[in-house]
Design an enzyme around this catalytic site. Structure first.
Site, PDB file in Angstrom:
ATOM      1  N   GLY A   1      39.031 -51.784 -31.390  1.00  0.00           N
ATOM      2  CA  GLY A   1      39.448 -50.631 -32.192  1.00  0.00           C
ATOM      3  C   GLY A   1      38.360 -50.116 -33.115  1.00  0.00           C
ATOM      4  O   GLY A   1      38.370 -48.939 -33.472  1.00  0.00           O
ATOM      5  N   PHE A   2      37.434 -50.981 -33.481  1.00  0.00           N
ATOM      6  CA  PHE A   2      36.401 -50.568 -34.433  1.00  0.00           C
ATOM      7  C   PHE A   2      35.080 -51.256 -34.121  1.00  0.00           C
ATOM      8  O   PHE A   2      35.078 -52.412 -33.691  1.00  0.00           O
ATOM      9  CB  PHE A   2      36.819 -50.923 -35.869  1.00  0.00           C
ATOM     10  N   GLY A   3      33.997 -50.551 -34.387  1.00  0.00           N
ATOM     11  CA  GLY A   3      32.680 -51.171 -34.308  1.00  0.00           C
ATOM     12  C   GLY A   3      32.386 -51.865 -35.636  1.00  0.00           C
ATOM     13  O   GLY A   3      33.134 -51.726 -36.608  1.00  0.00           O
ATOM     14  N   GLY A   4      31.316 -52.641 -35.658  1.00  0.00           N
ATOM     15  CA  GLY A   4      30.839 -53.223 -36.907  1.00  0.00           C
ATOM     16  C   GLY A   4      31.684 -54.355 -37.478  1.00  0.00           C
ATOM     17  O   GLY A   4      31.602 -54.644 -38.664  1.00  0.00           O
TER      18      GLY A   4
ATOM     19  N   ASP B   1      31.853 -58.392 -25.989  1.00  0.00           N
ATOM     20  CA  ASP B   1      31.961 -57.118 -26.688  1.00  0.00           C
ATOM     21  C   ASP B   1      32.479 -57.295 -28.111  1.00  0.00           C
ATOM     22  O   ASP B   1      33.645 -57.616 -28.315  1.00  0.00           O
ATOM     23  CB  ASP B   1      32.894 -56.195 -25.895  1.00  0.00           C
ATOM     24  N   GLY B   2      31.582 -57.051 -29.072  1.00  0.00           N
ATOM     25  CA  GLY B   2      31.990 -57.048 -30.473  1.00  0.00           C
ATOM     26  C   GLY B   2      31.187 -58.012 -31.331  1.00  0.00           C
ATOM     27  O   GLY B   2      31.155 -59.215 -31.072  1.00  0.00           O
ATOM     28  N   GLY B   3      30.503 -57.458 -32.326  1.00  0.00           N
ATOM     29  CA  GLY B   3      29.807 -58.300 -33.306  1.00  0.00           C
ATOM     30  C   GLY B   3      28.608 -59.060 -32.773  1.00  0.00           C
ATOM     31  O   GLY B   3      28.165 -60.037 -33.383  1.00  0.00           O
TER      32      GLY B   3
ATOM     33  N   HIS C   1      27.442 -48.493 -22.871  1.00  0.00           N
ATOM     34  CA  HIS C   1      28.848 -48.868 -23.061  1.00  0.00           C
ATOM     35  C   HIS C   1      29.589 -47.742 -23.777  1.00  0.00           C
ATOM     36  O   HIS C   1      29.165 -47.259 -24.826  1.00  0.00           O
ATOM     37  CB  HIS C   1      28.900 -50.165 -23.868  1.00  0.00           C
TER      38      HIS C   1
ATOM     39  N   HIS D   1      34.873 -48.673 -21.206  1.00  0.00           N
ATOM     40  CA  HIS D   1      35.847 -49.654 -21.692  1.00  0.00           C
ATOM     41  C   HIS D   1      37.075 -48.888 -22.174  1.00  0.00           C
ATOM     42  O   HIS D   1      37.047 -48.261 -23.228  1.00  0.00           O
ATOM     43  CB  HIS D   1      35.174 -50.445 -22.837  1.00  0.00           C
TER      44      HIS D   1
ATOM     45  N   MET E   1      36.587 -59.754 -25.389  1.00  0.00           N
ATOM     46  CA  MET E   1      36.485 -59.171 -26.727  1.00  0.00           C
ATOM     47  C   MET E   1      36.201 -60.275 -27.748  1.00  0.00           C
ATOM     48  O   MET E   1      36.960 -61.230 -27.862  1.00  0.00           O
ATOM     49  CB  MET E   1      37.789 -58.449 -27.100  1.00  0.00           C
TER      50      MET E   1
ATOM     51  N   GLY F   1      26.693 -52.653 -30.545  1.00  0.00           N
ATOM     52  CA  GLY F   1      26.800 -51.338 -31.167  1.00  0.00           C
ATOM     53  C   GLY F   1      25.967 -51.254 -32.425  1.00  0.00           C
ATOM     54  O   GLY F   1      24.816 -50.830 -32.406  1.00  0.00           O
TER      55      GLY F   1
ATOM     56  N   SER G   1      26.431 -49.977 -27.257  1.00  0.00           N
ATOM     57  CA  SER G   1      27.684 -49.220 -27.371  1.00  0.00           C
ATOM     58  C   SER G   1      27.446 -47.917 -28.121  1.00  0.00           C
ATOM     59  O   SER G   1      27.075 -47.916 -29.297  1.00  0.00           O
ATOM     60  CB  SER G   1      28.744 -50.039 -28.101  1.00  0.00           C
TER      61      SER G   1
ATOM     62  N   MET H   1      39.270 -44.986 -26.968  1.00  0.00           N
ATOM     63  CA  MET H   1      40.420 -45.484 -27.749  1.00  0.00           C
ATOM     64  C   MET H   1      41.477 -44.389 -27.863  1.00  0.00           C
ATOM     65  O   MET H   1      41.135 -43.228 -28.104  1.00  0.00           O
ATOM     66  CB  MET H   1      39.948 -45.865 -29.154  1.00  0.00           C
TER      67      MET H   1
ATOM     68  N   MET I   1      40.340 -48.635 -23.845  1.00  0.00           N
ATOM     69  CA  MET I   1      41.290 -49.278 -24.770  1.00  0.00           C
ATOM     70  C   MET I   1      42.473 -48.324 -24.895  1.00  0.00           C
ATOM     71  O   MET I   1      42.725 -47.736 -25.954  1.00  0.00           O
ATOM     72  CB  MET I   1      40.605 -49.521 -26.119  1.00  0.00           C
TER      73      MET I   1
ATOM     74  N   ASP J   1      33.207 -46.596 -25.345  1.00  0.00           N
ATOM     75  CA  ASP J   1      34.492 -47.086 -25.855  1.00  0.00           C
ATOM     76  C   ASP J   1      35.503 -45.956 -25.972  1.00  0.00           C
ATOM     77  O   ASP J   1      35.343 -45.060 -26.803  1.00  0.00           O
ATOM     78  CB  ASP J   1      34.296 -47.715 -27.239  1.00  0.00           C
TER      79      ASP J   1
END
Ligand code: DX5
Ligand code: ZN
Length: 219
Positions: free
Chosen positions: A143-146, A176-178, A34, A67, A138, A198, A9, A38, A69, A36
């Site tokens: 809304g946020f990475g990390g 997607d995410g973490g 990827h 993606h 998800m 990401g 990402s 937003m 959002m 993102d």
């Protein structure tokens, strides 16, 4: 042995050095990039939009996995296609006319995906799964990475895999995410096909090595 599709990402990249970051991904074993998007409405954050996507595309040698959002994605789908998107995912929670949104993306000859938030049941996809190429599950609130990976994702992957089989769908399952070294293997075992990563990739001292390690995982 099925190898995963790895989609780093760009949200976690160094935006002041996008050309360098994209060229690093080109030279790596990453499959997709990827992207993102937003809008500060569907999610409580802004990222970047069309001009940055076009700038990434100028250097990218790999497909852009966009993606969205955003609310009312139908207003921007064609523009993101022109900006180089080869996969576009819209959120089920943002689309009262999801079937129409999917038809619009498919009419452009690209892959159509549906993204689902952590609280949304995969059964919501029952009547659309046969029409789509990808489900972006998800594993954090968008809304946020990390952010920290939500463990409930595993059972959603298994449930979604069942639904895909039941309906004879060809949809890929993207997480997607973490995503990190602890959850990547179990996610693939549960049935995931695409791993977005990401911070795990871009905060590494050598991102290409991390991508290679993810790509070497199989189920
Ligand atoms: C979250 C985004 C993710 C994010 C993943 O809203 O959709 O794609 O960039 O970043 P990490 O892997 O750092 O959680
Ligand atoms: Zn994303």
């Amino acid at each position: 042995m099925i190898k995963p599709i790895i989609a780093p990402s760009i949200l976690a990249a160094d935006f002041a050095n996008l050309e360098k970051e994209v060229k690093m991904l080109n030279a790596s074993e990453a499959d997709w990039i990827h992207i993102d998007i937003m809008d500060g409405v569907f999610v409580p954050n802004l990222s970047f939009g069309l001009p940055v996507t076009e700038a990434i595309r100028k250097h990218a040698a790999k497909p852009l996995d966009v993606h969205l959002m955003i609310v009312q994605p139908e207003k921007y789908v064609e523009a993101f296609h022109r900006a180089g998107a080869e996969v576009i995912s819209v959120h089920v929670e943002a689309c009262p006319h999801l079937h129409r949104n999917i038809q619009q993306i498919k009419s452009l000859g690209i892959k159509a995906g549906v993204a689902v938030n952590p609280h949304t049941s995969v059964t919501e996809l029952e009547n659309i799964i046969g029409d789509i190429d990808l489900v972006c599950l998800m594993s954090v609130n968008p809304g946020f990475g990390g952010q920290k990976f939500i463990e409930n994702t595993y059972q959603k992957v298994r449930q979604l895999k069942e639904l895909i089989k039941l309906k004879g769908s060809k949809a890929l399952i993207e997480i997607d995410g973490g995503v990190n070294q602890n959850n990547a293997s179990p996610l693939l075992e549960a049935g995931a096909d695409v791993l977005v990563a990401g911070n795990f990739v871009f905060s590494a001292s050598d991102p290409a090595v991390v991508i290679k390690q993810l790509k070497a995982l199989a189920r």
